[in-house]
Design an enzyme around this catalytic site. Sequence first.
Site, PDB file in Angstrom:
ATOM      1  N   GLY A 109       3.041  -5.996   7.955  1.00  0.00           N
ATOM      2  CA  GLY A 109       2.757  -4.592   7.707  1.00  0.00           C
ATOM      3  C   GLY A 109       1.650  -4.433   6.685  1.00  0.00           C
ATOM      4  O   GLY A 109       0.578  -5.030   6.799  1.00  0.00           O
ATOM      5  N   ASP A 110       1.911  -3.632   5.650  1.00  0.00           N
ATOM      6  CA  ASP A 110       0.922  -3.419   4.588  1.00  0.00           C
ATOM      7  C   ASP A 110       1.344  -4.105   3.297  1.00  0.00           C
ATOM      8  O   ASP A 110       1.000  -3.660   2.202  1.00  0.00           O
ATOM      9  CB  ASP A 110       0.720  -1.919   4.351  1.00  0.00           C
ATOM     10  CG  ASP A 110       2.015  -1.204   3.974  1.00  0.00           C
ATOM     11  OD1 ASP A 110       3.102  -1.751   4.252  1.00  0.00           O
ATOM     12  OD2 ASP A 110       1.949  -0.103   3.407  1.00  0.00           O
ATOM     13  N   GLU A 111       2.076  -5.213   3.425  1.00  0.00           N
ATOM     14  CA  GLU A 111       2.575  -5.947   2.261  1.00  0.00           C
ATOM     15  C   GLU A 111       1.805  -7.260   2.083  1.00  0.00           C
ATOM     16  O   GLU A 111       1.634  -8.029   3.033  1.00  0.00           O
ATOM     17  CB  GLU A 111       4.060  -6.255   2.418  1.00  0.00           C
ATOM     18  CG  GLU A 111       4.935  -5.008   2.504  1.00  0.00           C
ATOM     19  CD  GLU A 111       6.391  -5.344   2.787  1.00  0.00           C
ATOM     20  OE1 GLU A 111       7.255  -4.519   2.459  1.00  0.00           O
ATOM     21  OE2 GLU A 111       6.659  -6.433   3.336  1.00  0.00           O
ATOM     22  N   LEU A 171       0.837  -1.194   0.000  1.00  0.00           N
ATOM     23  CA  LEU A 171       0.000   0.000   0.000  1.00  0.00           C
ATOM     24  C   LEU A 171       0.878   1.251   0.000  1.00  0.00           C
ATOM     25  O   LEU A 171       1.937   1.286   0.628  1.00  0.00           O
ATOM     26  CB  LEU A 171      -0.916   0.015   1.219  1.00  0.00           C
ATOM     27  CG  LEU A 171      -1.891  -1.165   1.359  1.00  0.00           C
ATOM     28  CD1 LEU A 171      -2.793  -0.948   2.575  1.00  0.00           C
ATOM     29  CD2 LEU A 171      -2.726  -1.353   0.107  1.00  0.00           C
TER      30      LEU A 171
END
Length: 374
Positions: free
Chosen positions: A149-151, A108
Amino acid sequence: MGIVVREKGDTTAILGTPIMLGTEIFATLSFSDGLTFSREETELLQMMARSLGRTIEQSRVTERLTFQARHDSLTALPNREYFVEVLDAALIEARKRARPLAVLFIDLDRFKQINDTLGHAIGDGLLREVAARLGSLLIAGDLIGRMGGDEFTVVLSHPLDVQSVIRTSQEFLAALREPYRVDGHELFVTASAGVALFPQHGNTAGDLVHNADLAMYGAKNAGKDAVEVFVTEDLAVGLERLRLENALRRALENGEFEILYQPVMRMDGEIDGLEALLTWRHPIYGTISPKQFIPIAEEAGLIVPIGSWVLRQACLEGARWSQAGYAPIRISVNVSALQFERGDFAETVADALALSGFPFEVPGSRADRKLCDA
């Protein structure tokens, strides 16, 4: 407790006892036989039911622990370790059938800003929505996991060619652009994606994920909200970035940074002030442009200590000029957005001014201007 049931006119008795999972009745263990059951038979049946209950309950606990060890607690998606394990199995099958396979690495854009401004609860809610939206786009045989995380990573098990993978990746990114509603907040996010193909870009799960990750960074560097396919040059770029990041971690303590001062001119040609410009002079790599190392410093979390050092040094330099008898001059210091987002930034500025003794004007005074700007 054993229960004997015999309907009127029936010559068959049924002995049953519940299988309990805690306080829950899971099932009933029952036998049918002759007209009567002995006390020993009833007790044996009850013992068997208790044993089955304990076995089933233990099996449920084992399954739950196994799931938790393999899946992300926030999104319930496969975690990094389990994703790689499943991808390795998919690669074995792909080799047997001489079939291509694609790995997407999706990150993201600017997710940290949502976490920092709205809080981690909203950020977690957004990640769950993103995971659900990505999962809804998969077809049979595909796999999605959360790297942390955002991965997120996706395995496309039926790619036709590079162009079809790019089109599919763009569909994913288009879906992620649609607004989200999380706890009353309307959120908009974009994402960047990297693509690595088997067998062109790697033969192992680790290589494919790594190369897709490198391609994703290429998409971010190109402006974000885009898809990039891994090329051999990406590996060289990734290694160069790692080399610079490692050197950057030692640059501050080794005294490799230097500040140059660029005059800021007024329209009438007079000097209005100075702009402090950071340069990095590495003993081996030479002078490194801020365009190269500032983005790395921001991504690696090094920009805050570096930025604080620049602010202190600029104020100390200005104080020395003032003590040497030069006229007061305005000094401007460039500040990263990441520094502004920290709650202690005002204190950092105040500490730099207090430590240096650099003269400044309090807002609301004669010119309502500070001599040291951040």
